[in-house]
Motif scaffolding. Structure first.
Motif, short mmCIF file in Angstrom:
data_model
loop_
_atom_site.label_atom_id
_atom_site.label_comp_id
_atom_site.label_asym_id
_atom_site.label_seq_id
_atom_site.Cartn_x
_atom_site.Cartn_y
_atom_site.Cartn_z
N TRP A 64 0.76 -1.20 -0.05
CA TRP A 64 0.01 -0.16 -0.03
C TRP A 64 0.96 1.14 -0.09
O TRP A 64 1.81 1.25 1.04
CB TRP A 64 -0.87 0.04 1.50
CG TRP A 64 -2.29 -0.78 1.06
CD1 TRP A 64 -2.32 -1.68 2.01
CD2 TRP A 64 -3.26 -0.57 0.28
NE1 TRP A 64 -3.72 -2.31 1.68
CE2 TRP A 64 -4.20 -1.48 0.54
CE3 TRP A 64 -3.63 0.23 -0.71
CZ2 TRP A 64 -5.35 -1.57 -0.20
CZ3 TRP A 64 -4.68 0.15 -1.51
CH2 TRP A 64 -5.65 -0.91 -1.28
N TYR A 65 0.42 1.94 -0.95
CA TYR A 65 1.16 3.40 -1.11
C TYR A 65 0.33 4.67 -0.72
O TYR A 65 -0.84 4.46 -1.39
CB TYR A 65 1.91 3.50 -2.28
CG TYR A 65 3.29 2.85 -2.42
CD1 TYR A 65 3.40 1.62 -3.13
CD2 TYR A 65 4.46 3.39 -2.11
CE1 TYR A 65 4.22 1.08 -3.60
CE2 TYR A 65 5.63 2.86 -2.27
CZ TYR A 65 5.64 1.64 -2.94
OH TYR A 65 6.62 0.85 -3.19
N LYS A 66 0.67 5.86 -0.30
CA LYS A 66 -0.23 6.88 -0.40
C LYS A 66 0.39 8.00 -1.36
O LYS A 66 1.78 7.99 -1.34
CB LYS A 66 -0.16 7.42 1.08
CG LYS A 66 -0.76 8.93 1.00
CD LYS A 66 -0.99 9.35 2.53
CE LYS A 66 -1.82 11.04 2.53
NZ LYS A 66 -1.55 11.46 3.97
N GLN A 67 -0.38 8.49 -2.28
CA GLN A 67 0.54 9.51 -3.08
C GLN A 67 -0.22 10.75 -3.02
O GLN A 67 -1.58 10.85 -3.22
CB GLN A 67 0.13 8.86 -4.48
CG GLN A 67 0.99 9.99 -5.62
CD GLN A 67 0.81 9.28 -7.04
OE1 GLN A 67 -0.08 8.37 -7.47
NE2 GLN A 67 1.87 9.41 -7.83
N SER A 68 0.34 11.88 -2.45
CA SER A 68 -0.32 13.06 -2.50
C SER A 68 0.48 13.93 -3.66
O SER A 68 1.43 13.60 -4.06
CB SER A 68 0.16 13.63 -1.23
OG SER A 68 -0.41 13.01 -0.08
N GLU B 241 -6.20 15.54 6.22
CA GLU B 241 -5.02 15.24 5.57
C GLU B 241 -4.77 13.91 5.17
O GLU B 241 -3.68 13.93 4.41
CB GLU B 241 -3.98 15.77 6.61
CG GLU B 241 -3.78 14.88 7.83
CD GLU B 241 -4.68 15.51 8.96
OE1 GLU B 241 -5.58 16.29 8.87
OE2 GLU B 241 -3.99 15.30 10.10
N ASP B 242 -5.71 12.98 5.44
CA ASP B 242 -5.55 11.60 4.77
C ASP B 242 -6.07 11.49 3.16
O ASP B 242 -5.90 10.75 2.79
CB ASP B 242 -6.17 10.66 5.73
CG ASP B 242 -5.59 10.64 6.95
OD1 ASP B 242 -6.57 10.45 7.99
OD2 ASP B 242 -4.46 10.51 7.02
N SER B 243 -6.79 12.59 2.91
CA SER B 243 -7.17 12.61 1.56
C SER B 243 -5.92 12.61 0.62
O SER B 243 -5.01 13.50 0.67
CB SER B 243 -7.95 13.96 1.28
OG SER B 243 -8.99 14.24 2.22
N ALA B 244 -5.84 11.61 -0.33
CA ALA B 244 -4.88 11.32 -1.33
C ALA B 244 -5.45 10.11 -2.20
O ALA B 244 -6.16 9.70 -2.27
CB ALA B 244 -3.59 10.78 -0.40
N LEU B 245 -4.43 9.85 -3.00
CA LEU B 245 -4.58 8.70 -3.86
C LEU B 245 -4.06 7.47 -3.28
O LEU B 245 -2.92 7.64 -2.94
CB LEU B 245 -3.97 9.01 -5.39
CG LEU B 245 -4.11 7.72 -6.39
CD1 LEU B 245 -5.54 7.64 -6.54
CD2 LEU B 245 -3.35 8.07 -7.92
N TYR B 246 -4.78 6.46 -3.00
CA TYR B 246 -3.98 5.24 -2.22
C TYR B 246 -3.86 4.30 -3.43
O TYR B 246 -4.68 3.76 -3.96
CB TYR B 246 -4.86 4.49 -1.09
CG TYR B 246 -4.95 5.82 -0.19
CD1 TYR B 246 -5.65 7.07 -0.10
CD2 TYR B 246 -4.05 5.65 0.87
CE1 TYR B 246 -5.56 7.68 1.03
CE2 TYR B 246 -3.83 6.47 2.01
CZ TYR B 246 -4.49 7.58 2.07
OH TYR B 246 -4.57 8.35 3.12
N LEU B 247 -2.57 3.81 -3.44
CA LEU B 247 -2.10 2.79 -4.56
C LEU B 247 -1.75 1.54 -4.11
O LEU B 247 -1.18 1.47 -3.06
CB LEU B 247 -0.97 3.44 -5.24
CG LEU B 247 -1.27 4.60 -6.22
CD1 LEU B 247 0.10 5.18 -6.75
CD2 LEU B 247 -2.05 4.17 -7.71
N CYS B 248 -2.26 0.52 -4.68
CA CYS B 248 -1.89 -0.93 -4.55
C CYS B 248 -0.73 -1.30 -5.50
O CYS B 248 -0.91 -1.06 -6.51
CB CYS B 248 -3.01 -1.64 -4.21
SG CYS B 248 -2.86 -3.58 -4.07
N ALA B 249 -0.03 -2.16 -5.00
CA ALA B 249 0.91 -2.76 -5.97
C ALA B 249 1.34 -4.18 -5.58
O ALA B 249 1.27 -4.54 -4.35
CB ALA B 249 2.50 -1.72 -5.85
N SER B 250 1.81 -5.01 -6.67
CA SER B 250 2.39 -6.17 -6.18
C SER B 250 3.68 -6.49 -6.99
O SER B 250 4.14 -5.94 -7.88
CB SER B 250 1.24 -7.24 -6.78
OG SER B 250 1.18 -7.43 -7.97
N SER B 251 4.32 -7.54 -6.18
CA SER B 251 5.84 -7.91 -7.10
C SER B 251 5.73 -9.25 -7.00
O SER B 251 4.97 -10.00 -5.94
CB SER B 251 6.70 -7.04 -6.39
OG SER B 251 7.15 -7.43 -5.18
#
Lengths: 114, 109
Positions: A34-38, A84-94
């Protein structure tokens, strides 16, 4: 479905709500992130699961709670968030395991906290 | 501390060439990644460099100089669809990705 999918794509919630973000990967991978992108900031790594074991928790507030029931699914449970938690939440896998690994991303959930 | 620097925004003309630079200071180095992210979409993997030199992949090339802590992404024959943000990320000694803030590339006709 192929790749990494995330639902919902958009979410608006009040500060007292409880909601969950869902991520699913169809790549046969063993690690999920899980990533947060602001805006105009680097991606912030929040959580990592490697073979279903949580291996990273980068000082994320307890109002964010991850869950990884199997190597294909990842959830982020949200509770009493702040604006301030408003953001784009990205999921990734590897692939997972040790060593160099290329991460593949989902399209993200755009979260707005009112 | 660990740091990745890249320009915030660049503008280029359709059909031209643009070079997006990335400099880094990290604890160890296990390779550098470039990703492309269109607005509202997933970042998609473009390239990975771990040895010095130029790697070419169609219209896109990526260069690395480990001694200088420097990389660039070169986009040739620019098309309108190349308008996107380009993210530079370095894998450190713990195999963690350290990300830059991204470069927003605007292509004008």
């Amino acid at each position: 479905e192929t790749g990494v999918t995330q639902t919902p794509r958009h979410l608006v919630m009040g500060m007292t709500n409880k909601k969950s973000l869902k991520c699913e990967q169809h790549l046969g991978h063993n690690a999920m992130y899980w990533y947060k992108q602001s805006a105009k900031k680097p991606l912030e790594l929040m959580f990592v699961y490697n073979f279903k074991e949580q291996t990273e928790n980068n000082s994320v507030p307890s109002r964010f709670s991850p869950e990884c029931p199997n190597s294909s699914h990842l959830f982020l449970h949200l509770h009493t968030l702040q604006p301030e938690d408003s953001a784009l939440y990205l999921c990734a896998s590897s692939q997972g395991g040790q060593g160099v690994d290329t991460q593949y991303f989902g399209p993200g959930t755009r979260l707005t906290v009112l | 501390g660990q740091n990745i620097d890249q320009p915030t925004e660049m503008t280029a003309t359709e059909g031209a060439i643009v070079q997006i630079n990335c400099t880094y200071q990290t604890s160890g180095f296990n390779g550098l990644f470039w990703y492309q992210q269109h607005a509202g979409e997933a970042p998609t993997f473009l390239s990975y460099n771990v040895l010095d030199g130029l790697e070419e992949k169609g219209r896109f090339s990526s260069f690395l100089s480990r001694s200088k802590g420097y990389s660039y992404l070169l986009l040739k024959e620019l098309q309108m669809k190349d308008s996107a943000s380009y993210l530079c990320a370095v894998m450190d000694s713990n195999y963690q990705l350290i990300w830059g803030a991204g470069t927003k590339l605007i292509i004008k006709p």
